[in-house]
Design a protein around this motif. Sequence first.
Motif, PDB file in Angstrom:
ATOM      1  N   PHE A  16     -19.023 -55.004  42.785  1.00 13.03           N
ATOM      2  CA  PHE A  16     -19.905 -54.210  41.954  1.00 13.03           C
ATOM      3  C   PHE A  16     -21.244 -54.915  41.876  1.00 13.03           C
ATOM      4  N   SER A  17     -22.310 -54.130  41.839  1.00 17.38           N
ATOM      5  CA  SER A  17     -23.636 -54.733  41.748  1.00 17.38           C
ATOM      6  C   SER A  17     -24.420 -54.065  40.630  1.00 17.38           C
ATOM      7  N   CYS A  18     -25.304 -54.844  40.040  1.00 18.25           N
ATOM      8  CA  CYS A  18     -26.158 -54.384  38.949  1.00 18.25           C
ATOM      9  C   CYS A  18     -27.419 -53.760  39.547  1.00 18.25           C
ATOM     10  N   ASN A  19     -28.185 -53.073  38.717  1.00 21.59           N
ATOM     11  CA  ASN A  19     -29.448 -52.485  39.171  1.00 21.59           C
ATOM     12  C   ASN A  19     -30.460 -53.545  39.571  1.00 21.59           C
ATOM     13  N   CYS A  20     -30.348 -54.746  39.011  1.00 19.26           N
ATOM     14  CA  CYS A  20     -31.295 -55.813  39.330  1.00 19.26           C
ATOM     15  C   CYS A  20     -30.983 -56.481  40.668  1.00 19.26           C
TER      16      CYS A  20
END
Length: 55
Positions: A16-20
């Motif tokens: 999973f990855s964050c928007n940043c």
Amino acid sequence: MAVSKNARTTVATQKFSCNCGGEVVMKTMFENGKMKNIAECNKCKRVERRPSDFK
């Protein structure tokens, strides 16, 4: 001899990855006598309840 159902399952890890652009990792916190799983971004230190909340 038959193989048990649990032995046949494969472990699938999801990234999973964050928007940043940072990677989201799951952490287990022990708070007030209860275990609590939280998702935290490594880069911006944003904390959510589950990784899908980062969308």
